[in-house]
Scaffold this motif. Structure first.
Motif, short mmCIF file in Angstrom:
data_model
loop_
_atom_site.label_atom_id
_atom_site.label_comp_id
_atom_site.label_asym_id
_atom_site.label_seq_id
_atom_site.Cartn_x
_atom_site.Cartn_y
_atom_site.Cartn_z
N GLU A 45 -10.68 -2.52 -12.72
CA GLU A 45 -10.42 -1.09 -12.57
C GLU A 45 -9.86 -0.81 -11.17
OE1 GLU A 45 -13.20 1.80 -13.72
OE2 GLU A 45 -13.57 0.91 -15.70
N PRO A 46 -8.93 0.13 -11.08
CA PRO A 46 -8.28 0.37 -9.79
C PRO A 46 -9.14 1.18 -8.81
CG PRO A 46 -7.43 1.89 -11.44
CD PRO A 46 -8.34 0.95 -12.16
N VAL A 47 -8.82 0.99 -7.56
CA VAL A 47 -9.33 1.83 -6.50
C VAL A 47 -8.20 2.80 -6.14
CG1 VAL A 47 -10.10 1.89 -4.10
CG2 VAL A 47 -10.85 0.04 -5.60
N ALA A 48 -8.48 4.07 -6.15
CA ALA A 48 -7.47 5.08 -5.84
C ALA A 48 -7.65 5.56 -4.41
CB ALA A 48 -7.57 6.25 -6.81
N VAL A 49 -6.59 5.44 -3.62
CA VAL A 49 -6.59 5.92 -2.24
C VAL A 49 -5.56 7.05 -2.15
CG1 VAL A 49 -6.44 5.31 0.19
CG2 VAL A 49 -7.11 3.58 -1.48
N GLY A 50 -6.01 8.24 -1.84
CA GLY A 50 -5.12 9.39 -1.81
C GLY A 50 -4.73 9.79 -0.40
N PHE A 51 -3.78 10.70 -0.32
CA PHE A 51 -3.34 11.19 0.99
C PHE A 51 -4.48 11.81 1.79
CE2 PHE A 51 -0.92 14.24 3.74
CZ PHE A 51 -0.32 13.29 4.53
N PRO A 52 -5.42 12.54 1.14
CA PRO A 52 -6.56 13.05 1.92
C PRO A 52 -7.37 11.94 2.60
CG PRO A 52 -6.42 14.19 -0.17
CD PRO A 52 -5.44 13.05 -0.24
N ASP A 53 -7.43 10.76 1.98
CA ASP A 53 -8.18 9.65 2.58
C ASP A 53 -7.56 9.20 3.89
OD1 ASP A 53 -10.15 9.31 0.44
OD2 ASP A 53 -8.48 8.56 -0.75
N VAL A 54 -6.23 9.09 3.92
CA VAL A 54 -5.59 8.62 5.15
C VAL A 54 -5.57 9.73 6.20
CG1 VAL A 54 -4.22 6.87 3.98
CG2 VAL A 54 -3.24 9.12 4.35
N VAL A 55 -5.50 10.99 5.75
CA VAL A 55 -5.59 12.10 6.70
C VAL A 55 -6.96 12.10 7.37
CG1 VAL A 55 -5.67 14.63 6.90
CG2 VAL A 55 -3.89 13.54 5.53
N LEU A 56 -7.99 11.86 6.58
CA LEU A 56 -9.34 11.81 7.15
C LEU A 56 -9.48 10.67 8.13
CD1 LEU A 56 -12.18 13.05 7.03
CD2 LEU A 56 -12.72 11.43 5.21
N ALA A 57 -8.93 9.50 7.80
CA ALA A 57 -9.01 8.34 8.69
C ALA A 57 -8.20 8.56 9.97
CB ALA A 57 -8.53 7.09 7.96
N ALA A 68 4.14 6.83 6.85
CA ALA A 68 3.49 5.55 6.57
C ALA A 68 2.94 5.51 5.14
CB ALA A 68 2.38 5.30 7.57
N TYR A 69 2.38 6.63 4.70
CA TYR A 69 1.83 6.71 3.34
C TYR A 69 2.95 6.52 2.31
CZ TYR A 69 -0.86 8.48 -0.65
OH TYR A 69 -1.51 8.60 -1.86
N ARG A 70 4.02 7.27 2.48
CA ARG A 70 5.12 7.20 1.52
C ARG A 70 5.83 5.84 1.58
NH1 ARG A 70 6.69 8.07 -3.39
NH2 ARG A 70 8.82 8.88 -3.65
N SER A 71 5.96 5.26 2.77
CA SER A 71 6.56 3.93 2.89
C SER A 71 5.78 2.91 2.08
CB SER A 71 6.61 3.50 4.36
OG SER A 71 7.49 4.29 5.12
N THR A 72 4.46 2.97 2.19
CA THR A 72 3.60 2.04 1.45
C THR A 72 3.71 2.28 -0.05
OG1 THR A 72 2.06 2.01 3.32
CG2 THR A 72 1.24 1.20 1.21
N GLN A 73 3.71 3.53 -0.43
CA GLN A 73 3.81 3.88 -1.85
C GLN A 73 5.12 3.36 -2.46
OE1 GLN A 73 3.99 8.16 -2.74
NE2 GLN A 73 2.25 7.82 -4.11
N LEU A 74 6.22 3.57 -1.75
CA LEU A 74 7.52 3.11 -2.24
C LEU A 74 7.57 1.58 -2.33
CD1 LEU A 74 9.87 5.50 -0.24
CD2 LEU A 74 9.50 5.52 -2.71
N VAL A 110 -1.02 2.01 6.93
CA VAL A 110 -0.62 0.94 6.02
C VAL A 110 -1.78 -0.01 5.77
CG1 VAL A 110 0.92 -1.03 5.71
CG2 VAL A 110 1.81 1.09 6.69
N SER A 111 -2.51 -0.34 6.83
CA SER A 111 -3.67 -1.22 6.71
C SER A 111 -4.76 -0.59 5.85
CB SER A 111 -4.22 -1.55 8.10
OG SER A 111 -5.36 -2.36 8.02
N HIS A 112 -4.99 0.70 6.05
CA HIS A 112 -6.02 1.42 5.29
C HIS A 112 -5.69 1.38 3.80
CE1 HIS A 112 -9.18 4.45 4.73
NE2 HIS A 112 -8.36 5.08 3.91
N LEU A 113 -4.42 1.47 3.46
CA LEU A 113 -4.02 1.50 2.06
C LEU A 113 -4.01 0.11 1.42
CD1 LEU A 113 -1.06 4.00 2.47
CD2 LEU A 113 -3.12 4.42 1.11
N THR A 114 -3.43 -0.86 2.09
CA THR A 114 -3.23 -2.18 1.50
C THR A 114 -4.38 -3.15 1.74
OG1 THR A 114 -2.11 -3.06 3.45
CG2 THR A 114 -0.74 -1.95 1.80
N GLY A 115 -5.19 -2.86 2.76
CA GLY A 115 -6.25 -3.79 3.17
C GLY A 115 -5.76 -4.83 4.16
#
Length: 228
Positions: A45-57, A68-74, A110-115
């Motif tokens: 099952e996936p882990v969903a990381v949203g824009f609010p998560d990176v804003v909070l971080a 950075a968020y959109r670059s990773t998404q693309l 990018v690190s927060h999103l991809t690990g």
């Protein structure tokens, strides 16, 4: 999206964040084998990381964070298509040095999103699920800020470049005003309510335009494929 209340149900005893002026973006879904191993999420099952998560971080929403968020998404959409990206299986090269203006914070997103992390990242359990040494800084050619994402299982890679000027958010020309001109008054507590409201709308409009952008002509984003 303004006056947004996080729709995620709160855990017991935890209030939801009342996000006021937060851009709207699709979450990024990934598999996290380490989380599966530890029983945090069911297998597959996936882990969903949203824009609010990176804003909070990051502590704020700005063109840098949204870029950075959109670059990773693309990049992940390009590399994985209909598959789920897999944390610990993604290497990232950041084009530049950690102390280049804005690049360190972008790398953190990018690190927060991809690990993918630097040498201080989690080593994993016997090497399983490790994040260390998956993110590095070195020169990369490209317009603006450039990131290379590589799948470790297939060795496929894509470079995403983010050039804010293409979205009309670069510093203004001579004699022009910028949305950032209001910041000193905000910091000093001297801005009027009208100025604060106008600043918030203009600032987050820039963020939203970046999150909505598709690669192409007159876009802040460019996708290229490095030589193997």
């Amino acid at each position: 999206m303004s006056d947004l209340v996080d729709p995620t149900p709160p855990t017991s005893g935890t209030a939801r964040t009342n996000w006021h002026h937060l851009a709207d973006a699709d979450p990024i879904e990934l598999r996290d084998p380490l989380a599966e191993l530890l029983g945090v999420v069911p297998d597959g099952e996936p882990v969903a990381v949203g824009f609010p998560d990176v804003v909070l971080a990051a502590g704020h929403a700005c063109p840098t964070v949204s870029g950075a968020y959109r670059s990773t998404q693309l990049a992940l959409d390009d590399l994985y298509g209909d598959e789920l990206p897999v944390r610990s299986d993604i290497e990232v090269t950041v084009g530049g040095e950690p102390d280049d203006h804005g690049l360190g914070p972008m790398a953190n997103v990018v690190s927060h999103l991809t690990g993918a992390d630097r040498e201080t990242g989690f080593a994993g359990f016997g090497g399983y699920g490790g994040r260390e040494d998956l993110l590095s800084f070195e020169p990369l050619d490209g317009p603006g800020r450039t990131f290379e994402f590589r799948r470790r299982d297939t060795d496929e890679a894509v470079r995403v470049s983010f050039a804010p000027h293409a979205a009309g958010i670069s510093p203004p020309g001579e004699g022009e005003t910028s949305v950032t001109d209001t910041i000193p008054k905000l910091v000093a507590g001297e801005a009027t309510d009208a100025e604060r409201g106008e600043f918030h709308e203009q600032w987050h409009d820039r963020v939203q335009r970046i999150l909505d952008a598709e690669p192409g002509e007159d876009s802040p984003f460019t996708l290229r494929y490095p030589e193997s």
